[in-house]
Write an enzyme that holds these catalytic residues in place. Structure first.
Site, mmCIF file in Angstrom:
data_model
loop_
_atom_site.group_PDB
_atom_site.id
_atom_site.type_symbol
_atom_site.label_atom_id
_atom_site.label_comp_id
_atom_site.label_asym_id
_atom_site.label_seq_id
_atom_site.Cartn_x
_atom_site.Cartn_y
_atom_site.Cartn_z
ATOM 1 N N GLY A 239 -0.581 -7.147 0.851
ATOM 2 C CA GLY A 239 -0.711 -6.558 -0.327
ATOM 3 C C GLY A 239 -1.414 -5.158 -0.250
ATOM 4 N N SER A 240 -1.819 -4.694 -1.350
ATOM 5 C CA SER A 240 -2.310 -3.157 -1.403
ATOM 6 C C SER A 240 -3.344 -3.097 -0.515
ATOM 7 C CB SER A 240 -2.772 -2.933 -2.904
ATOM 8 O OG SER A 240 -3.474 -3.667 -3.186
ATOM 9 N N GLY A 244 -6.819 -5.064 0.836
ATOM 10 C CA GLY A 244 -7.164 -5.154 2.332
ATOM 11 C C GLY A 244 -8.592 -4.595 2.440
ATOM 12 N N GLU A 261 -1.420 -6.807 6.341
ATOM 13 C CA GLU A 261 -0.232 -5.900 6.176
ATOM 14 C C GLU A 261 -0.182 -5.355 4.737
ATOM 15 O OE1 GLU A 261 2.407 -6.129 7.847
ATOM 16 O OE2 GLU A 261 2.390 -7.508 9.532
#
Ligand code: NAD
Length: 505
Positions: A239-240, A244, A261
């Site tokens: 995600g964004s 993270g 990721e």
């Protein structure tokens, strides 16, 4: 632009779910599955409570204790069966991806094809979970490493790859002997229900424990329960960067493993020797495809000043040919943005770019749709410098064009952003191509020559550096993140020599 009736989209979603074997209940919410095609509701879905998540993790943990001792090639059977079912239901699942994520059918089917490919890869992998044998420094000793299953893997996924990311994680985790609890994006709950139903069927068909996979639904707060639970050995979160930043430190605080990721801000360098026909095709697909909503979408173009005007003109004219609209319509190549806030973020970025001295060459405006559906024409923006807005990931089709005169300057501009996912160079000069791939070239996890930044194959490890999070998924040896390594020393002699020649008598 003619948009379909919302009822027709509801019907298509329901029929695809039924064909995938999903149990359809009138949940009554509070999670609402919407389609960006019309911005309307498809159906409601039950969000998982704290107790539901706890039960899912308990079941997955119990199943892990059994699953980890099943020989890996036998574990591969469930993934092989999943691959067969995905092949059978490719169109059904792709239909749901189009409905929930707005992808054109060809891209949606490509995403399901990626799932089939990773299943094939994982089945092969189930016979190749190799450890090394090292030369021991002691006589009569053997030194080796073995790879063991890790535990429960918590998969948290983003809206824009609603099924592929799950399969990259799940197919590999299952053959590695792990079990999975999946928290999909709350914007794509129906595709998740369909995937879960197909995997449950695969497990039944081959006699694997039902607890090897569980689905929990909801927003970030449901994901947080996976993040904080010590029984979840690995949190694989896509995600964004914002997500993270929240997830990484929390998992680290409990010494869990994390595979991140996150966002990209991907660039292509276009050198004077580039084959411009090929470059234009690669650039247009990477920048405008999926309405700029891929983590690997091309967002920055770094063009040699001698070819910049021609390239910008050619991209602009290719953009003029792109049909934007209902992804189910023939010939449409650019579907909708996921929602209103994506549209607003795009407009804010374009305003900032203009304020920084940028010139919008084409696109950026709303292109039909309805009050609740957001279709835009992809924007091409010439920038005088790599200002702060260019250094951010705006999850929409905006391509910023910068120019360079000296190759070192191109590399410096390329690497001067916080993200490090995908990159490419268009050149026919071998020295430039090799330099781009060298240690002092692109600093990204993916570096390509003469293809765009998006559309990776599953055979390679996928992921990026810096704020992209450092994780690797999918092919190559990415499986190692899903297992724990044990180093074993075996003494088959009748003496006890100590390492490093230490005497202790
Ligand atoms: P997002 O960060 O809003 O949400 C991603 C997932 O994280 C969702 O399931 C969400 O519910 C969950 N989440 C959010 N906050 C959380 C928290 N505090 N704890 C636990 N879970 C939480 O991202 P999005 O809008 O769905 O997707 C777009 C973003 O994802 C872009 O930045 C894109 O670049 C990135 N992305 C990266 C990759 C990659 O492989 N690098 C792939 C796809 C998308």
């Amino acid at each position: 632009m003619n948009l379909p009736a919302p009822e027709e989209l509801c019907r298509r979603a329901e029929e695809a779910l039924i064909r995938c074997g999903a149990e359809i209940t009138d949940a009554g919410g509070p999670l609402v599955a919407r389609t960006p095609i019309t911005g309307t509701e498809l159906r409601t879905v039950t969000a998982s409570s704290t107790d539901d998540v706890d039960r899912a993790i308990t079941a997955a943990h119990d199943a892990f204790l059994e699953w980890r001792t099943v020989p890996a090639p036998q574990r591969g059977a469930v993934v092989r069966r999943l691959g067969q079912l995905l092949t059978e239901h490719k169109t059904d699942l792709a239909e749901l991806v189009t409905l929930e994520a707005g992808k054109i059918p060809s891209e949606a089917q490509g995403e399901v094809q990626e799932m089939i490919d990773i299943c094939e890869f994982a089945v092969g992998l189930s016979r190749q979970l190799y450890g090394r044998t090292m030369a021991s420094e002691r006589p009569g000793h053997r030194l080796m490493e073995t790879w063991h299953p890790l535990g429960v893997v918590g998969v948290i996924s983003a809206f824009n790859f609603p099924v592929a990311v799950w399969s990259w994680n799940t197919a590999v985790a299952l053959v590695c002997g792990d079990t999975v609890v999946w928290k999909p994006s709350d914007r794509t709950p129906l595709t998740a229900i369909a995937c879960d139903a197909l995997l449950a069927r695969a497990a039944r068909d081959v006699g694997a424990p039902a607890g090897i996979h569980a689905l929990v639904q909801g927003a970030g707060d449901v994901g947080e329960r996976l993040v904080d639970d010590a029984r979840v050995a690995l949190v694989s979160a896509t995600g964004s960067v914002r997500m993270g930043r929240a997830v990484g430190p929390r998992v680290a605080a409990r010494f869990g493993k994390c595979l991140l990721e996150l966002g990209g801000n991907n660039a292509a360098v276009v050198a004077p020797s580039a084959d411009l026909d090929l470059a234009v095709r690669g650039i247009v697909f990477s920048a405008a495809g999926t309405a700029g909503q891929r983590c690997t979408s091309l967002r920055r173009l770094i063009v040699h000043s001698s070819v910049a005007d021609e390239l910008v003109q050619r991209i602009s004219s290719a953009y003029g040919q792109l049909k934007v609209g209902n992804p189910f319509d023939d010939g449409v190549l650019v579907g909708p943005l996921v929602n209103r806030s994506a549209f607003e973020a795009m407009q804010t970025a374009l305003d900032k770019a203009r304020a920084d001295g940028g010139t919008v060459v084409c696109g950026g405006e709303r292109s039909g749709g309805s009050d609740s559906a957001y279709y835009v024409s992809p924007a091409l923006v010439r920038m005088p410098a790599q200002t702060s807005v260019v250094q951010e990931e705006t999850f929409a089709p905006i391509l910023y064009v910068l120019t360079y005169d000296d190759f070192d300057q191109a590399i410096a501009l390329h690497n001067e952003v916080p993200q490090g996912l995908s990159s490419s160079i268009f050149t026919t000069d071998q020295r430039e191509a090799e330099r781009f791939l060298a240690p002092d070239g692109s600093d990204c996890g993916i570096a390509n020559v003469n293809i765009g930044t998006s559309g990776a194959e599953i055979g390679g490890a996928f992921g990026g550096e810096k704020e992209t999070g450092g994780g690797r998924e999918s092919g190559s040896d990415a499986w190692k993140a899903y297992m724990r390594r044990a180093t074993n020393t075996v003494n088959y002699s009748d003496r006890l020599p100590l390492a490093q020649g230490v005497e202790f008598t």
